[in-house]
Structure formats: C-alpha cells, structure tokens
Design a protein around this motif. Sequence first.
Motif, PDB file in Angstrom:
ATOM      1  N   ALA A 157       0.827  -1.207   0.000  1.00  0.00           N
ATOM      2  CA  ALA A 157       0.000   0.000   0.000  1.00  0.00           C
ATOM      3  C   ALA A 157       0.863   1.260   0.000  1.00  0.00           C
ATOM      4  N   VAL A 158       1.955   1.233   0.778  1.00  0.00           N
ATOM      5  CA  VAL A 158       2.856   2.390   0.829  1.00  0.00           C
ATOM      6  C   VAL A 158       3.483   2.644  -0.535  1.00  0.00           C
ATOM      7  N   LEU A 159       3.928   1.572  -1.201  1.00  0.00           N
ATOM      8  CA  LEU A 159       4.537   1.721  -2.526  1.00  0.00           C
ATOM      9  C   LEU A 159       3.539   2.280  -3.529  1.00  0.00           C
ATOM     10  N   LEU A 160       2.290   1.787  -3.488  1.00  0.00           N
ATOM     11  CA  LEU A 160       1.275   2.288  -4.409  1.00  0.00           C
ATOM     12  C   LEU A 160       0.973   3.760  -4.158  1.00  0.00           C
ATOM     13  N   LEU A 161       0.914   4.161  -2.886  1.00  0.00           N
ATOM     14  CA  LEU A 161       0.633   5.565  -2.566  1.00  0.00           C
ATOM     15  C   LEU A 161       1.784   6.469  -2.991  1.00  0.00           C
ATOM     16  N   ILE A 162       3.006   6.023  -2.745  1.00  0.00           N
ATOM     17  CA  ILE A 162       4.163   6.830  -3.168  1.00  0.00           C
ATOM     18  C   ILE A 162       4.157   6.992  -4.682  1.00  0.00           C
ATOM     19  N   LEU A 195      -1.388   4.211 -13.673  1.00  0.00           N
ATOM     20  CA  LEU A 195      -0.207   3.603 -14.295  1.00  0.00           C
ATOM     21  C   LEU A 195       1.054   3.931 -13.513  1.00  0.00           C
ATOM     22  N   THR A 196       1.178   5.169 -13.040  1.00  0.00           N
ATOM     23  CA  THR A 196       2.373   5.571 -12.301  1.00  0.00           C
ATOM     24  C   THR A 196       2.486   4.822 -10.984  1.00  0.00           C
ATOM     25  N   ALA A 197       1.354   4.640 -10.281  1.00  0.00           N
ATOM     26  CA  ALA A 197       1.374   3.914  -9.006  1.00  0.00           C
ATOM     27  C   ALA A 197       1.828   2.483  -9.210  1.00  0.00           C
TER      28      ALA A 197
END
Length: 546
Positions: A157-162, A195-197
């Motif tokens: 979740a942290v990686l997707l939010l960043i 796409l970026t996430a």
Amino acid sequence: MRLLTEAKMAAAASELLTGWCLFGLALLAILIFCWVYVRKYQSRRESEVISTITAIFALAVALISSALLPVDIFLVSYMKNQNGTFKDWADANVSRQIEDTVLYGYYTLYSIILFCVFLWIPFVYFYYEEKEDDDGNTCSQVKTALKYTLGFITICAVLLLIGAFVPLDIPNKKNSTEWEKVKLLFEEFGSSHGLTALSFSISSLTVIGMLAAITYTAYGMSALPLNLIKGTTSAAYERLENTEDIEEVEQHLLRIKSKCRDGRPLSSRDRRTVQQLEERLRTLRRRERHLESIEKSWWTKFCEAIRPLKIVWGVFFIIVALLFTVSLFLSNLDKALHSAGFDSGFIILGTNLTNPLNMLLPVLQTVFPLDYILITTIVMYFIFTSMAGIRNMGIWFFWIRLYKIRRGKTRPQALLFLCMILLLIVLHTSYMIYSLAPQYVMYGSQKYLVQSNKTIDGQPRNVTFVSKDCDADAPEDQCIVTRTYLFLHKFWFFSAAYYFGNWAFIAVFLIGLIVSCCKGKKSVIEGEVDEDDSDMSDDELSVYYH
C-alpha cells in the motif's frame, strides 16, 4: 477494391487467430512444465495441496510474464509493412485498441504479481510455518499467518501511494499554494489511470529482482553450461570410493572401541569421536544406497547415451552467455560515455556503440520470425539459468542458508521462496533486454517513411519516400512505442540503479565463470545426501531412479 480489402482483412484475422491458437498451446505447455517442475522437486512427505497449487500458479505467472516482451514487440511491429506504411487494417482506432489490450495485459499480470508477492505467497508461507510450530486448530494458524501477511500488505500500500502521488512534473511557480500542489498530484494520478502507481511498485520489486538476478542468474549463466560440458563423475567410480570410505570409518571405530574391551570406559573425547564417526558411517551408507540405485537405473543409462547432446547444449549455452555479457558490457559502456549522467538515469535514446545483439537483430528482422525467436530464446535462457542458479546455491539470506532446492526433498516453504524469487527476476528481465537493444525494445522492427528529394543541377526534381528504422527522431504518429518502455522509464532513479546493477551482474558472471572452470566434475548425487537427512528420505528419492 472492396473485395480485395475484405480479403486482406480476412487474411489478417486468420493470422491473428493462428497467433491466439499458438498462444493457447504455449500457455498449456507452460502449465504442464510448471506442474512437472514443482512435482519433481517437492518433498513427498511434506507436500501440501495449497502450497503445490500456489507454487505452480506463481511459476506459471513468472513464465507468462516473461513472454510479454516478445508479444509486445511483435504486435507493434505487426501493424506496419516492411516499406514503412501501416497495414490496411491498422488504422488509428485499431492501433489504439491493440495498444490498450497490451497495456491491460501488463496491468493484469503485474497486478497478479503484486498479489502473489505481497499477499498470497507470504500467507501460505507463514501458514505452514505456524503449522510446523503449532499443531493446534486451523483457525489460530490462519490468524497468525494473516497477522504477518498484514506487514507485506502495508508495504504494498505504501509503494502504491508513493507511486500515485509523487509528481513527475514539479510545479515551477514558486508562489503556488499547497492546495495547488495537492491538486496537481490528483490530476496526475487521474490522467495516468493508476499507471504511475503500479509502475512505481513494480519498479521497486524490479530492484529486488535485480539483486536476485545478480546473485542467482549471473552464477547460473556460468555454472549451467560448464556443468553440462564437464558432466558428472561415474556412479561406479563413486561407489568404489564410497566403499573404501566405509571400510576406513569402520576400522577407525573398531580401533576406538577396542580400548574398552577390558571394561574401562571411553574418554569424553573418544565418545565424541565415536558419535561423529557413527554419523559419518550412516551418511556413507545412505550414499551407498543412492549410488547403487543410480547405477542400476534406466535414467542413468539414458543420460550416458545423450552425453554428446549435453556437450552441444553446454557449448550453445556458454556462447549465448558470452554474447549476452559482451552486449551488456558494450551497452553499459555506451551509457557511461554518451548519456547525460546520473540525474537522467543514464538513459540514452538509440545506440552509439553497437554490440553483437544490436548487430544481429536487424539481420534477423529480414527473415520473419527469427528476431522474435532470438528474443524469446534470450528471455527463456534468462529464466532457466535463474532456476539453475537457485538450485545450485540454495536460498540464502545474506550469509545464512535458509533452504536447499533438492530433487524430491524440497520443503513447501522453499518452493514458495523459489517461485517468489523467479517472479522478481522476471520483472528485471525486461530491463536487461532493453539494456541490450534499446531501439529494438522500443519500436521492434517498425520502419517509417522519410521524404527524399533528388536534385539535378541543384534543382529539386523528384520527391521520393524511403523507409527508415524507427528511432527517437521519428514522428509520433509514424512509430508506436511498446508498452514495455512506458513501464521501464517512469522514474529516473530506478534506471540509475539498474545501470549500476548491470556492472555488478557482469562482475558476478565473470567470477562465477572462473570458479566453475576451476571446480571439478560434480558428484552424480550432488546435494542429494546430507548428514541432516533422515533414513526415511531415501524412500522419497528412490522413485526417480526406478
């Protein structure tokens, strides 16, 4: 004219249908291979249905994901003729649909990879860890496994939010308010459709895959070919040596035990020596049973019959490995000399220093489908050498060896680790291929038309069009960029990490090559018999030799 157009459309549809049929057969072959591979290495005593299904599914996803790159390159190339014009059926809408289909394919497979790496595989792993420690009810095991898996879900979740909210374009206005900056973040997230996430999360996993490739794939690329060329020692010769070792240990035991014939007890040092010798004797006797089974098995006789073929495959694999390494070295040297440096991620468009793979691909493009066969061969070679490296080295955490990968004796947790490592290595494969042939990975075999003016006595006479390979200077509406490239270069700092990782990969390959050359032949039962094995484990392996 209408009939001719319909005939071309029908021919194109027939070719696409044939392609889908071949894809279906390839998918079936992948599933069969994964089932055979997992069943070959998993322990019969510790096998579980859920871990087996998870390992087969994860391994299949890894192999299917590795096929995305050749398919992506083929589709963008298939829409254009060799003279640089688009095919009749490949109008703007059709091209867009094909691009979206490939992009959705990436979305789907990469989302499945995230699901496997951060949820499914960790849950199954911790579930069986708890099952070994606690034979209580299933509910408590599930709760404990979910508790540990929650940490992996949090990381995802942290990686997707960043990835979703880190802007790629920072506002230049110094007087912009905080609300305008936040608004820009949401606008960028909405315009990219996530796409970026996803790209940031996948790129983060790709860096881990790069470390796994440096550790396992680089070693496997050197060890696998040389092991095929050198072969293994003779089972009869090993059995003879083993028999001599058994006699020597038995004589040593008799000499020590003879000290207590008159009733005197053995010293503590002698007792420790006797215990060690008895453990050694049990191991040697297990080796004796294994060697006897192998010497009599039909599989050993078959391997001896195809020994020349193994040597040919070993020579072929070492040539591919050297071609790969030399091309990677020249590509990295090109980036070091001609890129804008660290701040740009060492990215260059096109090539200034050619390498063997870049020279070979344009030649193969003239004969369909040799270039796709070469790319697919390199990708699959990358996967199988990774498997060989993991199998030879085992699974390590820094200097601690966690698991061994052995035929018929591999624990469920080790198989899950193996499949997770392969998933991560597959993610790094696309960037490795891009490093070798950036222009080909971006555009495939596409060409575009360039206006050429012929002059006579300084006056323009005839206007003609000539075809040219697509590159960074081509008009956007004339050349279609692969979806792979969009995932690879969203963040410059990941590209910089891959650049340094390529140098480390080359260094580890050369070290592994030197070590593999200096080592002798492998034992015919290499890694099959260890001192910590139980006698029951002999029954698991015997199924492979009878």
